[in-house]
Scaffold this motif. Structure first.
Motif, short mmCIF file in Angstrom:
data_model
loop_
_atom_site.label_atom_id
_atom_site.label_comp_id
_atom_site.label_asym_id
_atom_site.label_seq_id
_atom_site.Cartn_x
_atom_site.Cartn_y
_atom_site.Cartn_z
N ALA A 15 0.82 -1.21 0.00
CA ALA A 15 0.00 0.00 0.00
C ALA A 15 0.85 1.26 0.00
CB ALA A 15 -0.93 0.00 1.20
N ARG A 16 2.01 1.18 0.62
CA ARG A 16 2.88 2.36 0.66
C ARG A 16 3.89 2.37 -0.48
NH1 ARG A 16 6.39 2.02 6.08
NH2 ARG A 16 7.81 3.37 4.95
N GLY A 17 3.81 1.35 -1.37
CA GLY A 17 4.65 1.33 -2.56
C GLY A 17 6.03 0.75 -2.35
N THR A 18 6.19 -0.07 -1.33
CA THR A 18 7.48 -0.69 -1.04
C THR A 18 7.47 -2.16 -1.40
OG1 THR A 18 7.83 0.83 0.83
CG2 THR A 18 9.17 -1.18 0.77
N ALA A 19 8.46 -2.58 -2.19
CA ALA A 19 8.63 -4.00 -2.53
C ALA A 19 9.76 -4.56 -1.67
CB ALA A 19 8.99 -4.15 -4.01
N THR A 20 9.52 -5.72 -1.09
CA THR A 20 10.49 -6.33 -0.19
C THR A 20 11.17 -7.52 -0.86
OG1 THR A 20 9.12 -5.69 1.70
CG2 THR A 20 10.81 -7.37 2.10
N VAL A 21 12.49 -7.58 -0.75
CA VAL A 21 13.28 -8.66 -1.32
C VAL A 21 13.90 -9.46 -0.19
CG1 VAL A 21 15.17 -9.27 -2.87
CG2 VAL A 21 13.79 -7.22 -3.33
N ASN A 22 13.55 -10.73 -0.09
CA ASN A 22 14.05 -11.62 0.95
C ASN A 22 15.24 -12.40 0.40
OD1 ASN A 22 14.38 -13.32 3.13
ND2 ASN A 22 12.45 -14.41 2.86
N LEU A 23 16.43 -12.17 0.97
CA LEU A 23 17.65 -12.82 0.50
C LEU A 23 18.03 -13.96 1.44
CD1 LEU A 23 19.73 -9.58 -0.23
CD2 LEU A 23 18.42 -10.93 -1.87
N LEU A 24 18.10 -15.17 0.89
CA LEU A 24 18.44 -16.35 1.67
C LEU A 24 19.71 -17.00 1.11
CD1 LEU A 24 15.10 -16.27 1.27
CD2 LEU A 24 15.24 -18.28 2.73
N SER A 25 20.57 -17.49 1.99
CA SER A 25 21.77 -18.20 1.54
C SER A 25 22.45 -18.85 2.73
CB SER A 25 22.75 -17.23 0.87
OG SER A 25 23.47 -16.49 1.84
N SER A 26 23.46 -19.65 2.44
CA SER A 26 24.30 -20.21 3.48
C SER A 26 25.23 -19.13 4.01
CB SER A 26 25.16 -21.35 2.92
OG SER A 26 24.37 -22.39 2.41
N VAL A 84 16.14 3.10 -1.48
CA VAL A 84 16.25 1.74 -0.94
C VAL A 84 16.63 1.78 0.53
CG1 VAL A 84 16.90 0.75 -3.17
CG2 VAL A 84 18.68 1.54 -1.60
N ALA A 85 16.40 0.66 1.19
CA ALA A 85 16.82 0.47 2.57
C ALA A 85 17.18 -1.00 2.73
CB ALA A 85 15.71 0.87 3.54
N ALA A 86 17.94 -1.30 3.75
CA ALA A 86 18.34 -2.68 3.98
C ALA A 86 18.26 -3.02 5.46
CB ALA A 86 19.76 -2.92 3.47
N LEU A 87 17.73 -4.20 5.73
CA LEU A 87 17.69 -4.73 7.08
C LEU A 87 18.42 -6.05 7.05
CD1 LEU A 87 14.82 -4.78 9.61
CD2 LEU A 87 15.92 -6.94 9.00
N THR A 96 10.55 4.70 0.84
CA THR A 96 11.35 3.55 0.41
C THR A 96 10.66 2.77 -0.71
OG1 THR A 96 12.27 3.31 2.63
CG2 THR A 96 12.48 1.42 1.15
N ARG A 97 11.37 2.60 -1.81
CA ARG A 97 10.84 1.86 -2.96
C ARG A 97 11.18 0.38 -2.85
NH1 ARG A 97 6.86 1.58 -6.50
NH2 ARG A 97 7.45 1.40 -8.68
N LEU A 98 12.41 0.08 -2.42
CA LEU A 98 12.87 -1.30 -2.28
C LEU A 98 13.44 -1.51 -0.89
CD1 LEU A 98 14.82 -1.79 -5.65
CD2 LEU A 98 12.50 -2.58 -5.13
N LEU A 99 13.02 -2.58 -0.25
CA LEU A 99 13.57 -2.99 1.03
C LEU A 99 14.25 -4.34 0.85
CD1 LEU A 99 13.94 -2.92 4.13
CD2 LEU A 99 11.67 -4.00 4.31
N VAL A 155 9.90 -5.86 -10.18
CA VAL A 155 8.83 -6.36 -9.32
C VAL A 155 8.10 -5.20 -8.66
CG1 VAL A 155 8.33 -7.65 -7.21
CG2 VAL A 155 9.89 -8.61 -8.91
N ALA A 156 8.86 -4.20 -8.23
CA ALA A 156 8.25 -3.02 -7.61
C ALA A 156 7.33 -2.29 -8.58
CB ALA A 156 9.33 -2.08 -7.10
#
Length: 273
Positions: free
Chosen positions: A28-39, A62-65, A113-116, A215-216
């Protein structure tokens, strides 16, 4: 009469509800979230740092957590990009959960934030079970990890909407068999895109950012066979959810319950926000 409650299913159902709410809010706020998984040690922090720098150069908000069991090392590295960064210490928990992510975003994530980008805990088992309300689920694997990684962790790779190979500058010295790796990925997740990257050489620079931006902007994402099976869209396809992580890397589908817990996963693209 005693009622037997599957604790794992109850926990994952609660997470799914939180993920649905978070996805709705962020969309709704226009933010697409990218979930990064790895070893651990796959190079995702180095790659993400490069992508964040590119995003800043291109003027993309962008922002990153980043999540880890201990230390704020990754956040310190990512903060060098100049974008908003937050470290989450899980205190021993091997994965992020949607409710946890939502609490850390509340009051911190900039409104524009457009991409998280969410750098999950380094682990290919537990994080695969938990929907974070993401718009794009990405699984990364370095060339140093071996070509059979997708077969060892079929749930993680089987639910990916994008697979990223890292450290390709080392492919020669470690004799990485790209053809075999691609075949193994396609075995557990037919049709998923596989891209090659190297934070050191610059190969594939911007690909992750490009895919996330698309995707966003509303581009369709790959829907894995495992996701279609869990949602009841593909009842005749072969279930690839087998292997050493069987019974650990599977989430619960709260929309279409199924008695077999090994087929309860649906990533973001297969759920309705």
């Amino acid at each position: 009469m005693c009622r037997v409650v599957d604790l794992k299913q109850a926990v994952l159902a609660k997470n799914d509800a939180a993920a649905h709410a978070l996805r709705t809010e962020l969309t709704a706020r226009g933010t697409a979230t990218v979930n990064l998984l790895s070893s651990p040690g796959s190079g995702k922090t180095a790659l993400l740092e490069c992508e964040l720098l590119l995003a800043r150069e291109r003027g993309i908000a962008v922002a990153a957590l980043t999540a880890d069991l201990a230390t704020e090392n990754d956040a310190v590295r990512l903060a060098r990009s100049g974008v908003p960064v937050k470290q989450v210490l899980t205190d021993g928990l091997c994965h992020l959960e949607a409710g946890m992510l939502g609490r850390h975003l509340d009051g911190w994530l900039p409104e524009a934030t457009r991409l998280l980008f969410v750098e999950n805990v380094g682990n290919l088992v537990c994080p695969a079970s938990y929907d974070l309300g993401e718009s794009l689920r990405v699984v990364l694997a370095s060339v140093t990890e071996g070509e059979d990684k997708p077969l060892k962790y079929p749930t993680a790779f089987g639910l990916a909407q994008l697979v990223v190979v890292t450290k390709t500058d080392l492919a020669g010295p470690v004799e990485f068999d790209e053809e075999a790796f691609r075949a193994h990925v396609q075995q557990v997740n037919p049709g998923v895109e596989i891209v090659l990257t190297s934070a050191r050489s610059g190969e594939g620079a911007g690909i992750l950012l490009d895919r996330a931006t698309a995707v966003a902007e509303g581009a369709a994402t790959h829907t894995p066979v495992m996701a279609r099976q869990a949602s009841g869209q593909d009842t005749h396809a072969h279930d690839h959810g087998h292997g050493p992580d069987h019974g650990h890397g599977h989430g619960h589908d709260h929309t279409h319950p199924h008695p077999d817990p090994s087929r309860h996963v649906r990533p973001a693209a297969a759920r309705t926000s």
